[in-house]
Design an enzyme around this catalytic site. Sequence first.
Site, PDB file in Angstrom:
ATOM      1  N   PRO A 128      21.455 -55.773  54.543  1.00  0.00           N
ATOM      2  CA  PRO A 128      22.404 -55.624  53.432  1.00  0.00           C
ATOM      3  C   PRO A 128      23.562 -54.662  53.712  1.00  0.00           C
ATOM      4  CG  PRO A 128      20.479 -54.273  53.020  1.00  0.00           C
ATOM      5  CD  PRO A 128      20.215 -55.004  54.319  1.00  0.00           C
ATOM      6  N   CYS A 134      12.149 -52.108  62.768  1.00  0.00           N
ATOM      7  CA  CYS A 134      11.308 -51.171  62.018  1.00  0.00           C
ATOM      8  C   CYS A 134       9.846 -51.612  62.160  1.00  0.00           C
ATOM      9  CB  CYS A 134      11.740 -51.079  60.555  1.00  0.00           C
ATOM     10  SG  CYS A 134      11.647 -52.628  59.654  1.00  0.00           S
ATOM     11  N   LYS A 161      23.508 -50.131  57.943  1.00  0.00           N
ATOM     12  CA  LYS A 161      23.952 -49.638  59.257  1.00  0.00           C
ATOM     13  C   LYS A 161      25.420 -49.985  59.496  1.00  0.00           C
ATOM     14  CE  LYS A 161      19.262 -49.942  60.900  1.00  0.00           C
ATOM     15  NZ  LYS A 161      18.741 -50.706  59.741  1.00  0.00           N
TER      16      LYS A 161
END
Lengths: 302, 138
Positions: free
Chosen positions: A113, A231, A116
């Site tokens: 979204p 992640c 970063k």
Amino acid sequence: MDPFLKTLSEYRDYIPDYERFLDHLRKPLPVYFRINTIKTTIEEAKALLSNEDVVFQETVIPELLKVMSHVHERPLLAYHLGYIYPQAMTSCLPVIALEPSEEHRVLDICAAPGGKATHIAQKMNDRGFIVANDRKRGRITSLLSNVKRLGITNTLVTQSRAEHLNLPCKFHRILVDAPCSGQGRYRIDPQTGKVKHVVKGKTNLPAIQKSILKRAFDMLEPEGILVYSTCTLNVEENEEVVQFLISRRRAKLVRISLPVPSSPGITEFKGRKYDRQIGLARRLYSHQIDSVGFFIAKIVRQ
Amino acid sequence: MDETNFYDFDVLAFSRQAFLFRRQNHPVKWPERSFVRCGLPFVRNVAGYLKPTTAFVQRFGHLARKNVLRMELNEVCELATKGELMPPGPVKDIEVPGYVIIKTASQILGVALILDEKRLLNRFPKAMTQALSRLSGQ
């Protein structure tokens, strides 16, 4: 034993202080706010957050605040003014490793979204040029909304499958924050002992990740830097994907300087050996940093 | 706003909306329809008026020399809650009717529509209106 906990136990020998790691998973994920210095100053944002009764602590990342009070129930004015972006601490680290500057052309190939991508824009003082790409329409909507809310002018948004992305230029910096199984977000429900935040699906993630990483690397300028991050703790989605790239392209891993404790990439797992330079990648475990677990590799095109 | 502040930008105009895009040192030609959006939404054509976007005025509103209305935060919250207010104080350096930048002591919040010297209409985005309404309820 919960099957997802069993999966995590495969990393018992690699995760420092494994029992403390498991204990830490019983705590909820902490909330962090990144201050958007394109629109405000750190001091102004702090003052507004204090006015809105948000209790926070400073972190080792100057633009990142750790939120101590619960604020989920109400929308904050600071959010709507584009002063803050709620983001895990570890999500900031791939951008720090990428070291973007005002002169660079940067590609964030799986951008939605937009946490970063907007952080990259902030690091570039909203100068240079960013291409933020994602595949799904719904995710593009949130990406567009965040780029707009944070007042960013240097970003072009594209919608394409990352592994088929075809752009008319090459890039000095590329971020591949690949879709992953999300093991770094796992938390244990203290009541049931079951793992929460599990991403279910039958997608062959390592195949997709390898395909995206290879495509991204081919869009890198010579001497350009690519950061690959996920992640998850899964070796097949991390070290093995990077191994795939360095065995097929003139890619070299380089050392990453991070402001938080981290562990080296795994070079031997279940009898499989990986290139020694993969030890230069970093693994971040949630109990060491009080955030989502992460994997980061910094790769240079030779 | 003084246009010299925008020498580093290109304005990309489409049928009803224009975007502000940071000028590139080495521009790349992008085929039409190859991208979803480029830059920051800047102004929109609303019923014949050019309405600056909230995102644009929050970022660049501090450069405005006219059409800026200073208000107290509690007045802004009241505007958000009621949807309409009488403009607080004289409307000096403001074109009426038209869009006006709403500024508090420390923040530029967005735009409102001033119809005449007695009617100021809320034009904040819906989510921001809700946030301001809740602030007023505290």
